[in-house]
Design a protein around this motif. Structure first.
Motif, PDB file in Angstrom:
ATOM      1  N   SER A  13       0.805  -1.249  -0.117  1.00  0.00           N
ATOM      2  CA  SER A  13      -0.161   0.065  -0.004  1.00  0.00           C
ATOM      3  C   SER A  13       0.798   1.263  -0.070  1.00  0.00           C
ATOM      4  CB  SER A  13      -1.024  -0.109   1.198  1.00  0.00           C
ATOM      5  OG  SER A  13      -1.728  -1.129   1.223  1.00  0.00           O
ATOM      6  N   ASP A  19      -7.757  -3.333  -0.870  1.00  0.00           N
ATOM      7  CA  ASP A  19      -8.294  -3.334   0.655  1.00  0.00           C
ATOM      8  C   ASP A  19      -9.273  -2.185   0.518  1.00  0.00           C
ATOM      9  OD1 ASP A  19      -7.137  -5.739   1.339  1.00  0.00           O
ATOM     10  OD2 ASP A  19      -5.570  -4.789   2.517  1.00  0.00           O
ATOM     11  N   ASP A  63      -6.019   0.837  -3.990  1.00  0.00           N
ATOM     12  CA  ASP A  63      -5.651  -0.090  -3.002  1.00  0.00           C
ATOM     13  C   ASP A  63      -6.947  -1.158  -2.698  1.00  0.00           C
ATOM     14  OD1 ASP A  63      -5.291  -1.498  -0.483  1.00  0.00           O
ATOM     15  OD2 ASP A  63      -3.795  -0.121  -0.049  1.00  0.00           O
TER      16      ASP A  63
HETATM   17 MG    MG Z   1      -1.873  -3.083   2.130  1.00  0.00          MG
END
Ligand code: MG
Ligand code: ADP
Ligand code: S3P
Length: 439
Positions: free
Chosen positions: A295, A313, A311
Motif C-alpha cells: 500500500s 483493501d 488499494d
Molecule cells: Mg495494504
C-alpha cells in the motif's frame, strides 16, 4: 482584431476551417487513435461520432484531408470513394479515406495491412518463421464473420496463402464442431467482440476446446483492450504463444497515416508507438506478504507516475462498507475473498492504474487472470521479521512463517518482477519505475 483573451485573431489569409484528420464512426466511445496519430505525425486528429443521417454528407463534402472510418460505416466509406484499392474492391469495405490532389476520395483498407503486419511479427518473433512458411496452404481458424473477420481472411488468403475457415454461431462451421473438425488448424484468430472491455476476461473458446486443437502453433486476437484477452490468457495457460491486437491497431494507423501525409513512415515506429501505449496503459499490480509495503509503495509509485492509485483493501471497504479485517472477523475469510475477487475484476480490467493488492490475493487462482489481463505483477520482498502484523487478522491467526510457506511459491509464480525492498516506500517506487521503464 483581438479576441476576448487578448490574442490576435487573423481575419485574412488561410485559416483551417476544420481538423484535417480524424475518425468517423458511431458510437465511438473511448478511442486510442488520436494519441497514436499524434505520434505518427497525422495531427490534429479529431473524433467524429456521426449519426446515420449526417455521415454521408460529411464523408462526401466535409473539410477533411484524411479519415479513418470504423463501425458501422466501412461499407459506406467504400461506396462514396471515387478510387478504391484492390483490397477495398475485394472486401467492399474501407477504413481509410484520403483526398487526392484533384479532390477525389481514395479508399484503402489498412485493417488488412495492419493484420498482415501483426501476423508477420508474431510469426517471425514467436513462431520462428515467416507467415508464408508457417501457414501457407494450412488451415487458419477465423472466429467471427463481421468486418474485422473479412479483413483478417483477406490478409490470410491473399497475402499469406493460408486457408481461412470461418467459425461463427450462425454459419455452417460452428463452435461446437471446432475440436472435432479442425484439429489440423495451425492458427486461431479471434475477430469477435467476445472478451472486449468491460466484459473481460471472457474467451470465445474455452481452454478445453483450445487444448483439443492439437496442431495450433499460436493464437491471435484482434481485441486490444484488455491487453491480454481471455483467449490469450487461455492460450498462454496451454503454453501456446498468443498476442492480442494492439500491434494491428497501431500498424493500421501507420499505413493510414502514410496515406494521409503522402510519405513513407518507418515500420519500426509500430513497435515504438506500441511500447509507449503499453507503458502508459498497463497497470502496475503490487503483490507480496501482508505488511511488506504494497500500500505504501503503491501510493508513492502512483504519485511518481501521475497515475490513479487503487488499494484493493480500500476498494473492498468502499464496496462493502466494512474493512477487510471486519469482514474476516465477522463473516470469515471466504466472505472477504468473494468481495476481493469482485474488486480485483473491476480494477484489473481498467488501464493505467497502480494497484496494491491485499497479501492474500494469490490464494484464489482466478484473481491472477483478473489482474494480469492488463497488468504487470510486481512482488515486493522484505525479510519476514520486518513485517508488521498490526490490524492483519490473517497474519495473526496463522503466523507469518506459515503464510510465507503457503504463499511465497504463489507470489513467485505470479510475479513478472520480484523487487527486494530498498528500505523506503519511495525508494521502492523509484526502483519499480526504473525496472519497468515507466516515466
Ligand atoms: Mg495494504
Ligand atoms: N519499504 C519499506 N521499508 C520499511 N517499512 C515499510 C516499507 N514500506 C512500508 N513500510 C511500513 O510497513 C508497514 C506496512 O506497510 P503497508 O504499505 O501497509 O504494507 P502492505 O500493504 O503490504 O500490507 C507500514 O507500517 C509501513 O510504514
Ligand atoms: O494476507 C491477507 O490474507 C490479508 C492481507 C491484508 O492486506 P495487506 O497485505 O495489505 O496487509 C488484507 O487484504 C486482509 O487483512 C487479508
Amino acid at each position: 482584431m483581438d479576441d476576448e483573451k487578448g490574442r490576435t485573431v487573423e481575419t485574412t489569409g488561410e485559416r483551417p476551417t476544420s481538423v484535417p484528420y480524424g475518425l468517423v464512426g458511431h458510437p465511438l466511445g473511448h478511442s486510442w487513435s488520436p494519441q497514436i496519430h499524434e505520434r505518427l505525425g497525422s495531427e490534429p486528429y479529431a473524433l467524429h461520432d456521426l449519426g446515420p443521417d449526417e455521415v454521408e454528407a460529411f464523408l462526401r463534402g466535409g473539410a477533411w484531408q484524411g479519415l479513418n472510418v470504423t463501425i458501422p460505416y466501412k461499407r459506406l466509406a467504400a461506396e462514396v470513394a471515387d478510387v478504391r484499392s484492390p483490397a477495398v474492391v475485394r472486401l467492399g469495405a474501407a477504413n481509410t479515406l484520403v483526398r487526392d490532389g484533384d479532390g477525389r476520395i481514395v479508399a484503402e483498407n489498412t485493417d488488412v495491412l495492419g493484420f498482415s503486419w501483426m501476423l508477420d511479427r508474431f510469426c517471425r518473433t514467436r513462431l520462428g518463421g515467416s507467415p508464408h512458411e508457417l501457414l501457407g496452404g494450412r488451415k487458419v481458424l477465423v472466429l467471427g464473420s463481421g468486418g474485422a473477420a473479412a479483413a483478417v481472411r483477406d490478409a490470410l488468403e491473399h497475402v499469406v496463402g493460408a486457408q481461412a475457415a470461418t467459425i461463427s454461431r450462425g454459419g455452417p462451421e460452428t463452435y461446437d464442431s471446432l475440436a472435432e473438425r479442425h484439429s489440423d488448424a495451425a492458427l486461431l484468430v479471434n475477430t469477435t467482440p467476445v472478451g472486449m472491455y468491460p466484459a473481460c476476461p471472457a474467451s470465445p473458446v474455452p481452454v478445453e476446446t483450445l487444448s483439443a486443437l492439437t496442431s495450433l502453433l499460436g493464437v491471435l486476437d484482434v481485441i486490444y483492450n484488455p491487453l491480454r484477452t481471455g483467449l490469450c490468457l487461455a492460450a498462454e495457460r496451454l503454453g501456446l504463444p498468443a498476442e492480442s491486437g494492439l500491434a494491428m491497431l497501431v500498424a493500421q494507423a501507420l499505413y493510414a497515416s502514410e496515406l494521409f501525409q503522402g510519405r513513407e513512415l518507418d515500420d519500426a515506429l509500430v513497435d515504438a508507438v506500441e511500447r509507449d501505449l503499453l507503458a502508459r496503459t498497463r497497470n502496475v499490480v503490487l503483490v507480496g506478504m501482508p505488511g511488506v509495503g504494497k500500500s505504501s509503495c503503491g501510493r508513492e509509485l502512483a504519485r511518481l507516475l501521475g497515475r490513479p492509485f487503487v488499494d484493493l483493501d480500500d476498494a473492498v471497504t468502499i464496496e462493502s462498507g466494512r474493512t477487510p479485517a471486519q469482514i474476516i472477523s465477522e463473516d470469515g475469510e471466504a466472505a472477504f475473498r468473494d468481495v476481493e475477487t469482485r474488486v480485483a475484476g473491476t480494477y484489473g480490467s481498467r488501464a493505467g492504474l497502480v494497484i496494491a493488492c491485499g497479501g492474500g490475493i494469490v490464494t484464489r487462482a482466478e484473481n491472477h487472470d483478473l489482474l494480469r489481463q492488463n497488468g504487470t505483477v510486481v512482488q515486493l520482498e522484505r525479510p519476514l521479521g520486518d513485517l508488521s502484523v498490526e490490524g492483519r487478522p490473517v497474519s495473526r491467526a496463522r503466523g507469518l512463517e506459515q503464510l510465507a510457506a503457503e504463499r511465497m511459491p504463489l507470489y513467485r509464480s505470479w510475479a513478472d518482477l520480484v523487487l527486494p525492498c530498498t528500505g523506503s516506500a519511495a525508494g521502492d517506487a523509484r526502483a519499480i519505475a526504473e525496472r519497468l521503464a515507466l516515466g
